[in-house]
Scaffold this motif. Structure first.
Motif, PDB file in Angstrom:
ATOM      1  N   PHE A 138      -5.070  -7.398  12.322  1.00 10.10           N
ATOM      2  CA  PHE A 138      -4.908  -6.362  11.109  1.00 10.10           C
ATOM      3  C   PHE A 138      -5.995  -5.358  11.178  1.00 10.10           C
ATOM      4  O   PHE A 138      -7.247  -5.683  11.032  1.00 10.10           O
ATOM      5  N   ARG A 139      -5.762  -4.240  10.952  1.00 12.66           N
ATOM      6  CA  ARG A 139      -6.598  -3.198  10.834  1.00 12.66           C
ATOM      7  C   ARG A 139      -6.539  -2.164   9.787  1.00 12.66           C
ATOM      8  O   ARG A 139      -7.130  -1.313   9.535  1.00 12.66           O
ATOM      9  N   GLY A 140      -5.724  -2.770   8.903  1.00 13.83           N
ATOM     10  CA  GLY A 140      -5.287  -1.853   7.542  1.00 13.83           C
ATOM     11  C   GLY A 140      -3.730  -1.621   7.569  1.00 13.83           C
ATOM     12  O   GLY A 140      -3.396  -1.419   8.420  1.00 13.83           O
ATOM     13  N   ILE A 141      -3.281  -1.131   6.330  1.00 12.16           N
ATOM     14  CA  ILE A 141      -2.161  -0.748   6.014  1.00 12.16           C
ATOM     15  C   ILE A 141      -1.948   0.558   6.107  1.00 12.16           C
ATOM     16  O   ILE A 141      -2.898   1.443   5.639  1.00 12.16           O
ATOM     17  N   GLU A 142      -1.034   1.292   6.928  1.00  9.83           N
ATOM     18  CA  GLU A 142      -0.673   2.556   7.069  1.00  9.83           C
ATOM     19  C   GLU A 142      -0.577   3.262   5.691  1.00  9.83           C
ATOM     20  O   GLU A 142       0.221   2.978   4.769  1.00  9.83           O
ATOM     21  N   PRO A 143      -1.412   4.365   5.302  1.00 10.75           N
ATOM     22  CA  PRO A 143      -1.280   4.809   3.862  1.00 10.75           C
ATOM     23  C   PRO A 143      -0.516   5.978   3.786  1.00 10.75           C
ATOM     24  O   PRO A 143      -0.138   6.468   2.645  1.00 10.75           O
ATOM     25  N   ASN A 144       0.458   6.279   4.688  1.00 15.57           N
ATOM     26  CA  ASN A 144       1.576   7.261   4.773  1.00 15.57           C
ATOM     27  C   ASN A 144       3.129   6.753   4.475  1.00 15.57           C
ATOM     28  O   ASN A 144       3.850   7.341   4.858  1.00 15.57           O
ATOM     29  N   ALA A 145       2.800   5.432   3.913  1.00 21.84           N
ATOM     30  CA  ALA A 145       4.338   4.841   3.819  1.00 21.84           C
ATOM     31  C   ALA A 145       4.664   5.447   2.368  1.00 21.84           C
ATOM     32  O   ALA A 145       5.632   4.123   1.851  1.00 21.84           O
ATOM     33  N   PHE A 146       4.566   6.143   1.607  1.00 26.04           N
ATOM     34  CA  PHE A 146       4.999   6.555   0.242  1.00 26.04           C
ATOM     35  C   PHE A 146       6.044   7.500   0.425  1.00 26.04           C
ATOM     36  O   PHE A 146       6.322   8.201   1.369  1.00 26.04           O
ATOM     37  N   ASP A 147       7.103   7.456  -0.570  1.00 24.26           N
ATOM     38  CA  ASP A 147       8.293   8.205  -0.593  1.00 24.26           C
ATOM     39  C   ASP A 147       8.000   9.502  -1.348  1.00 24.26           C
ATOM     40  O   ASP A 147       9.227  10.153  -1.087  1.00 24.26           O
ATOM     41  N   GLY A 148       6.981  10.066  -1.755  1.00 16.51           N
ATOM     42  CA  GLY A 148       6.923  11.155  -2.376  1.00 16.51           C
ATOM     43  C   GLY A 148       7.187  11.240  -3.988  1.00 16.51           C
ATOM     44  O   GLY A 148       6.851  11.955  -4.676  1.00 16.51           O
ATOM     45  N   ARG A 149       7.427   9.927  -4.340  1.00  9.82           N
ATOM     46  CA  ARG A 149       7.761   9.835  -5.793  1.00  9.82           C
ATOM     47  C   ARG A 149       6.810   8.631  -6.496  1.00  9.82           C
ATOM     48  O   ARG A 149       7.022   7.902  -7.484  1.00  9.82           O
ATOM     49  N   GLY A 150       5.731   8.035  -5.699  1.00 12.42           N
ATOM     50  CA  GLY A 150       4.911   7.309  -6.040  1.00 12.42           C
ATOM     51  C   GLY A 150       5.248   5.750  -5.636  1.00 12.42           C
ATOM     52  O   GLY A 150       4.672   4.718  -6.225  1.00 12.42           O
ATOM     53  N   ASN A 151       6.271   5.593  -4.837  1.00 13.30           N
ATOM     54  CA  ASN A 151       6.755   4.244  -4.421  1.00 13.30           C
ATOM     55  C   ASN A 151       6.317   4.051  -3.233  1.00 13.30           C
ATOM     56  O   ASN A 151       6.294   4.960  -2.010  1.00 13.30           O
ATOM     57  N   PHE A 152       5.788   2.867  -2.828  1.00 21.63           N
ATOM     58  CA  PHE A 152       5.333   2.335  -1.451  1.00 21.63           C
ATOM     59  C   PHE A 152       5.927   1.333  -0.787  1.00 21.63           C
ATOM     60  O   PHE A 152       6.560   0.336  -1.372  1.00 21.63           O
ATOM     61  N   ASN A 153       6.360   1.530   0.399  1.00 23.98           N
ATOM     62  CA  ASN A 153       7.286   0.603   1.393  1.00 23.98           C
ATOM     63  C   ASN A 153       6.329  -0.033   2.320  1.00 23.98           C
ATOM     64  O   ASN A 153       5.610   0.750   3.155  1.00 23.98           O
ATOM     65  N   LEU A 154       6.410  -1.245   2.506  1.00 27.83           N
ATOM     66  CA  LEU A 154       5.563  -1.957   3.459  1.00 27.83           C
ATOM     67  C   LEU A 154       6.625  -2.854   4.112  1.00 27.83           C
ATOM     68  O   LEU A 154       7.427  -3.636   3.755  1.00 27.83           O
ATOM     69  N   GLY A 155       6.470  -2.839   5.537  1.00 26.81           N
ATOM     70  CA  GLY A 155       7.280  -3.381   6.470  1.00 26.81           C
ATOM     71  C   GLY A 155       6.597  -4.713   7.086  1.00 26.81           C
ATOM     72  O   GLY A 155       5.470  -4.469   7.571  1.00 26.81           O
ATOM     73  N   LEU A 156       6.869  -5.697   6.972  1.00 22.80           N
ATOM     74  CA  LEU A 156       6.400  -7.036   7.641  1.00 22.80           C
ATOM     75  C   LEU A 156       7.130  -7.668   8.674  1.00 22.80           C
ATOM     76  O   LEU A 156       8.347  -7.668   8.742  1.00 22.80           O
ATOM     77  N   THR A 157       6.557  -7.890   9.783  1.00 21.27           N
ATOM     78  CA  THR A 157       7.333  -8.197  11.041  1.00 21.27           C
ATOM     79  C   THR A 157       7.714  -9.698  11.059  1.00 21.27           C
ATOM     80  O   THR A 157       8.558 -10.289  11.847  1.00 21.27           O
ATOM     81  N   GLU A 158       6.638 -10.821  10.230  1.00 22.11           N
ATOM     82  CA  GLU A 158       7.188 -12.081  10.313  1.00 22.11           C
ATOM     83  C   GLU A 158       6.653 -12.570   8.947  1.00 22.11           C
ATOM     84  O   GLU A 158       5.947 -12.240   8.329  1.00 22.11           O
ATOM     85  N   GLN A 159       7.613 -13.739   8.558  1.00 27.20           N
ATOM     86  CA  GLN A 159       7.377 -14.151   7.088  1.00 27.20           C
ATOM     87  C   GLN A 159       6.216 -15.313   7.349  1.00 27.20           C
ATOM     88  O   GLN A 159       5.874 -15.805   6.126  1.00 27.20           O
ATOM     89  N   TYR A 160       5.858 -15.469   8.487  1.00 23.64           N
ATOM     90  CA  TYR A 160       4.849 -16.643   8.384  1.00 23.64           C
ATOM     91  C   TYR A 160       3.493 -16.341   7.943  1.00 23.64           C
ATOM     92  O   TYR A 160       2.389 -17.275   7.752  1.00 23.64           O
ATOM     93  N   ILE A 161       3.149 -15.219   7.443  1.00 23.07           N
ATOM     94  CA  ILE A 161       1.768 -14.981   6.981  1.00 23.07           C
ATOM     95  C   ILE A 161       1.872 -15.437   5.545  1.00 23.07           C
ATOM     96  O   ILE A 161       0.727 -15.611   5.057  1.00 23.07           O
ATOM     97  N   PHE A 162       2.922 -15.796   5.043  1.00 26.54           N
ATOM     98  CA  PHE A 162       2.864 -16.429   3.675  1.00 26.54           C
ATOM     99  C   PHE A 162       2.625 -17.974   3.804  1.00 26.54           C
ATOM    100  O   PHE A 162       3.430 -18.631   4.581  1.00 26.54           O
ATOM    101  N   PRO A 163       1.735 -18.568   2.992  1.00 30.42           N
ATOM    102  CA  PRO A 163       1.381 -19.907   3.323  1.00 30.42           C
ATOM    103  C   PRO A 163       2.524 -20.804   2.878  1.00 30.42           C
ATOM    104  O   PRO A 163       2.617 -22.122   3.284  1.00 30.42           O
ATOM    105  N   GLU A 164       3.306 -20.397   2.062  1.00 30.80           N
ATOM    106  CA  GLU A 164       4.676 -21.116   1.388  1.00 30.80           C
ATOM    107  C   GLU A 164       5.570 -21.578   2.670  1.00 30.80           C
ATOM    108  O   GLU A 164       6.314 -22.502   2.411  1.00 30.80           O
ATOM    109  N   ILE A 165       5.700 -20.988   3.885  1.00 30.51           N
ATOM    110  CA  ILE A 165       6.514 -21.081   4.795  1.00 30.51           C
ATOM    111  C   ILE A 165       5.883 -21.916   6.101  1.00 30.51           C
ATOM    112  O   ILE A 165       5.005 -21.454   6.497  1.00 30.51           O
ATOM    113  N   SER A 166       6.609 -23.032   6.383  1.00 37.92           N
ATOM    114  CA  SER A 166       5.884 -23.731   7.490  1.00 37.92           C
ATOM    115  C   SER A 166       6.649 -23.396   8.729  1.00 37.92           C
ATOM    116  O   SER A 166       8.026 -23.031   8.793  1.00 37.92           O
TER     117      SER A 166
END
Length: 182
Positions: free
Chosen positions: A116-144
């Protein structure tokens, strides 16, 4: 009931900081997080319906709220999809659950992303909303990893009341979102 930690932090320090930074005259002009929408596309659910149950259980564990199943509105023969087939799941978070999820996303899940080197800051849609795409759900500790059948990506949309992308970016930075430095 206790107020979420991130909401308390937003009310005590972020609102004042953003008011000074952008010279807002009224505290209602200060941008805030309105809702968070999490989507998971399940293209493999057309062959194996058990995939849907596993994905619903995982997203429920991550968000603390049961997702709804999105079904195909029309048949598409090129994709072998019939009308009414399940093609994805989504959940919309608001209020306390939203702040708890955002806190866990920023402080626990995102630092667990490999290389991880940081989140891309250019993923805004022009109206103040931010989209983040994750490639895998294993980063959440709730999922084994043992109980899950495969790595699934998800799209997280953070909807803010900001009218400009720079206001939304400043809000998310103040909340702790680790954007890439230019």
């Amino acid at each position: 009931m206790n107020q979420p930690r991130l909401k308390e932090f937003y009310q005590k320090s972020v609102t004042g900081e953003l008011s000074k930074q952008f010279n807002f005259k009224n505290f209602h002009q200060v941008p805030k997080v309105e809702k968070i929408v999490i989507n998971i596309g399940l293209s493999e659910a057309k062959e194996n319906i058990k995939v849907l149950d596993i994905a619903v259980a995982e997203l429920s564990a991550v968000t603390g709220q049961k997702p709804i199943v999105c079904r195909a509105k029309q048949s598409v023969s090129n994709f072998k999809i019939r009308q009414g087939m399940p093609i994805g799941i989504k959940v919309t978070l608001r209020n306390a659950i939203m702040y708890e999820f955002l806190d866990r996303l920023i402080n626990i899940a995102i630092p667990r992303i490999r290389d991880f080197r940081g989140i891309e800051p250019n993923a805004f849609d022009g109206r103040g909303n931010f989209n983040l795409g994750l490639t895998e759900q294993y980063i959440f500790p709730e999922i084994s990893v043992e109980k899950s059948d495969k790595a699934r990506g998800m799209n997280i949309t953070i909807v803010t009341t900001a009218e400009k992308d720079e206001h939304a970016k400043a809000l998310l930075e103040a909340l702790g979102m680790p954007f890439k430095k230019r």
